[in-house]
Design a protein around this motif. Structure first.
Motif, PDB file in Angstrom:
ATOM      1  N   UNK A 187       0.823  -1.208   0.000  1.00 44.08           N
ATOM      2  CA  UNK A 187       0.000   0.000   0.000  1.00 44.08           C
ATOM      3  C   UNK A 187       0.859   1.260   0.000  1.00 44.08           C
ATOM      4  N   UNK A 188       2.111   1.144   0.403  1.00 47.64           N
ATOM      5  CA  UNK A 188       3.002   2.306   0.428  1.00 47.64           C
ATOM      6  C   UNK A 188       3.342   2.800  -0.975  1.00 47.64           C
ATOM      7  N   UNK A 189       3.070   1.986  -1.987  1.00 46.84           N
ATOM      8  CA  UNK A 189       3.341   2.397  -3.367  1.00 46.84           C
ATOM      9  C   UNK A 189       2.620   3.695  -3.721  1.00 46.84           C
ATOM     10  N   UNK A 190       1.461   3.921  -3.134  1.00 49.59           N
ATOM     11  CA  UNK A 190       0.676   5.104  -3.462  1.00 49.59           C
ATOM     12  C   UNK A 190       1.416   6.399  -3.128  1.00 49.59           C
ATOM     13  N   UNK A 191       2.405   6.316  -2.246  1.00 51.69           N
ATOM     14  CA  UNK A 191       3.154   7.505  -1.849  1.00 51.69           C
ATOM     15  C   UNK A 191       4.192   7.927  -2.881  1.00 51.69           C
ATOM     16  N   UNK A 192       4.348   7.158  -3.937  1.00 52.92           N
ATOM     17  CA  UNK A 192       5.440   7.415  -4.883  1.00 52.92           C
ATOM     18  C   UNK A 192       4.971   8.002  -6.204  1.00 52.92           C
ATOM     19  N   UNK A 193       3.689   8.148  -6.367  1.00 54.04           N
ATOM     20  CA  UNK A 193       3.126   8.926  -7.470  1.00 54.04           C
ATOM     21  C   UNK A 193       3.594   8.452  -8.844  1.00 54.04           C
ATOM     22  N   UNK A 194       3.999   7.205  -8.941  1.00 53.77           N
ATOM     23  CA  UNK A 194       4.426   6.658 -10.222  1.00 53.77           C
ATOM     24  C   UNK A 194       5.792   7.109 -10.680  1.00 53.77           C
ATOM     25  N   UNK A 195       6.537   7.822  -9.835  1.00 57.10           N
ATOM     26  CA  UNK A 195       7.874   8.303 -10.220  1.00 57.10           C
ATOM     27  C   UNK A 195       8.869   7.154 -10.109  1.00 57.10           C
ATOM     28  N   UNK A 196       9.642   6.930 -11.159  1.00 60.99           N
ATOM     29  CA  UNK A 196      10.670   5.892 -11.157  1.00 60.99           C
ATOM     30  C   UNK A 196      11.973   6.459 -11.708  1.00 60.99           C
ATOM     31  N   UNK A 197      13.064   6.158 -11.027  1.00 62.66           N
ATOM     32  CA  UNK A 197      14.373   6.590 -11.506  1.00 62.66           C
ATOM     33  C   UNK A 197      14.870   5.632 -12.587  1.00 62.66           C
ATOM     34  N   UNK A 198      15.917   6.045 -13.257  1.00 60.16           N
ATOM     35  CA  UNK A 198      16.541   5.195 -14.279  1.00 60.16           C
ATOM     36  C   UNK A 198      16.927   3.846 -13.679  1.00 60.16           C
ATOM     37  N   UNK A 199      17.555   3.888 -12.501  1.00 58.49           N
ATOM     38  CA  UNK A 199      18.025   2.641 -11.897  1.00 58.49           C
ATOM     39  C   UNK A 199      16.862   1.785 -11.403  1.00 58.49           C
ATOM     40  N   UNK A 200      15.806   2.422 -10.955  1.00 58.94           N
ATOM     41  CA  UNK A 200      14.637   1.661 -10.532  1.00 58.94           C
ATOM     42  C   UNK A 200      14.064   0.870 -11.704  1.00 58.94           C
ATOM     43  N   UNK A 201      14.008   1.481 -12.861  1.00 60.42           N
ATOM     44  CA  UNK A 201      13.519   0.794 -14.054  1.00 60.42           C
ATOM     45  C   UNK A 201      14.424  -0.387 -14.415  1.00 60.42           C
ATOM     46  N   UNK A 202      15.726  -0.166 -14.326  1.00 59.14           N
ATOM     47  CA  UNK A 202      16.683  -1.232 -14.648  1.00 59.14           C
ATOM     48  C   UNK A 202      16.521  -2.410 -13.698  1.00 59.14           C
ATOM     49  N   UNK A 203      16.440  -2.118 -12.405  1.00 61.74           N
ATOM     50  CA  UNK A 203      16.352  -3.187 -11.409  1.00 61.74           C
ATOM     51  C   UNK A 203      15.046  -3.962 -11.518  1.00 61.74           C
ATOM     52  N   UNK A 204      13.949  -3.268 -11.721  1.00 61.75           N
ATOM     53  CA  UNK A 204      12.666  -3.963 -11.806  1.00 61.75           C
ATOM     54  C   UNK A 204      12.587  -4.835 -13.059  1.00 61.75           C
ATOM     55  N   UNK A 205      13.220  -4.376 -14.140  1.00 61.46           N
ATOM     56  CA  UNK A 205      13.248  -5.197 -15.354  1.00 61.46           C
ATOM     57  C   UNK A 205      14.043  -6.479 -15.134  1.00 61.46           C
ATOM     58  N   UNK A 206      14.979  -6.450 -14.209  1.00 63.84           N
ATOM     59  CA  UNK A 206      15.767  -7.639 -13.880  1.00 63.84           C
ATOM     60  C   UNK A 206      15.064  -8.532 -12.862  1.00 63.84           C
ATOM     61  N   UNK A 207      13.890  -8.109 -12.421  1.00 61.43           N
ATOM     62  CA  UNK A 207      13.120  -8.908 -11.472  1.00 61.43           C
ATOM     63  C   UNK A 207      13.381  -8.600 -10.014  1.00 61.43           C
ATOM     64  N   UNK A 208      14.166  -7.559  -9.733  1.00 61.77           N
ATOM     65  CA  UNK A 208      14.437  -7.181  -8.345  1.00 61.77           C
ATOM     66  C   UNK A 208      13.207  -6.505  -7.732  1.00 61.77           C
ATOM     67  N   UNK A 209      12.937  -6.801  -6.477  1.00 59.18           N
ATOM     68  CA  UNK A 209      11.893  -6.072  -5.764  1.00 59.18           C
ATOM     69  C   UNK A 209      12.492  -4.786  -5.195  1.00 59.18           C
ATOM     70  N   UNK A 210      11.670  -3.776  -5.068  1.00 63.02           N
ATOM     71  CA  UNK A 210      12.118  -2.494  -4.556  1.00 63.02           C
ATOM     72  C   UNK A 210      11.760  -2.397  -3.075  1.00 63.02           C
ATOM     73  N   UNK A 211      12.774  -2.097  -2.272  1.00 59.58           N
ATOM     74  CA  UNK A 211      12.575  -1.955  -0.827  1.00 59.58           C
ATOM     75  C   UNK A 211      12.411  -0.477  -0.495  1.00 59.58           C
ATOM     76  N   UNK A 212      11.579  -0.219   0.503  1.00 61.95           N
ATOM     77  CA  UNK A 212      11.280   1.169   0.836  1.00 61.95           C
ATOM     78  C   UNK A 212      10.988   1.293   2.324  1.00 61.95           C
ATOM     79  N   UNK A 213      11.472   2.385   2.911  1.00 65.93           N
ATOM     80  CA  UNK A 213      11.112   2.688   4.291  1.00 65.93           C
ATOM     81  C   UNK A 213      10.975   4.201   4.460  1.00 65.93           C
ATOM     82  N   UNK A 214      10.223   4.570   5.470  1.00 61.04           N
ATOM     83  CA  UNK A 214      10.154   5.965   5.896  1.00 61.04           C
ATOM     84  C   UNK A 214      10.129   5.975   7.417  1.00 61.04           C
TER      85      UNK A 214
END
Length: 218
Positions: A187-214
């Motif tokens: 549910x925390x995905x909603x806080x990111x407004x669909x913004x993705x960095x270049x590296x985020x795109x690269x990692x997700x295409x490789x199947x990596x999950x994205x970790x996040x904390x606040x």
């Protein structure tokens, strides 16, 4: 080389880039909202901003805040600077410096929030002090932040994320922490407004999950 030379020249001429050699570079500490920006608004800093996708993306969505992207790579900063100018954004700028020097540029309590987006994980033990979530850096962030200011952290690196989580729990008084090892399924995905960095795109295409904390420091 010619392309980089042109970009560096444009950075020197761009009002939204602050780097060594510009008058404000030595005196900006504590004066971002009076000396750099036109409006006195909450200040948000992105560390290791790369091409500025987050800084510019957030500035587009939150006109009531000022954003500063920090990176040492001038050609990357150029991309963010040019995009911000093309969009007519006056609430986002870029600071070119080493992040270990960040306390030279922000006064205690000057910053409302800090984003750390996909830093180098520095996996070797001897490089721990260079991790952007090591005690050396966390102490600087705590000093920069206003009371109850937020820290947001995104990475593809599970070891770096776990290291940070363990460190915060063991050595720091924090509150309001939320985290996930799979941001896109949270549910925390909603806080990111669909913004993705270049590296985020690269990692997700490789199947990596994205970790996040606040979290916030007590």
């Amino acid at each position: 080389m010619r392309n980089k030379t042109d970009r560096y020249k444009q950075n020197r001429e761009s009002r939204n880039v602050l780097e060594e050699g510009k008058p404000l570079f030595e005196t900006i500490k504590g004066k971002w909202n009076t000396g750099f920006f036109d409006d006195d608004l909450p200040l948000v800093v992105e560390l290791g901003c790369g091409r500025g996708e987050y800084s510019v993306g957030l500035a587009e969505r939150f006109s009531e805040k000022n954003f500063i992207g920090v990176d040492i790579k001038g050609d990357r900063i150029w991309k963010g600077s040019q995009r911000a100018q093309a969009l007519g954004l006056t609430n986002v700028g870029f600071l070119r410096t080493q992040i270990q020097m960040i306390d030279n540029f922000f006064e205690a309590g000057e910053v409302s929030a800090i984003w750390i987006t996909f830093p180098d994980p520095r996996p070797k033990d001897r490089d721990e002090k260079r991790r952007l979530t090591s005690p050396r850096f966390l102490d600087m962030y705590k000093a920069m932040l206003k009371k109850d200011g937020w820290v947001y952290f995104k990475t593809d690196s599970t070891p770096l994320f776990q290291y940070t989580l363990d460190l915060l729990r063991e050595k720091y008084a924090i509150k309001d922490m939320e985290y996930t090892f799979d941001l896109y399924q949270s549910d925390l995905w909603e806080e990111h407004y669909g913004i993705k960095t270049k590296y985020e795109l690269i990692f997700t295409e490789k199947g990596e999950t994205i970790k996040y904390m606040k979290f916030r420091f007590v």
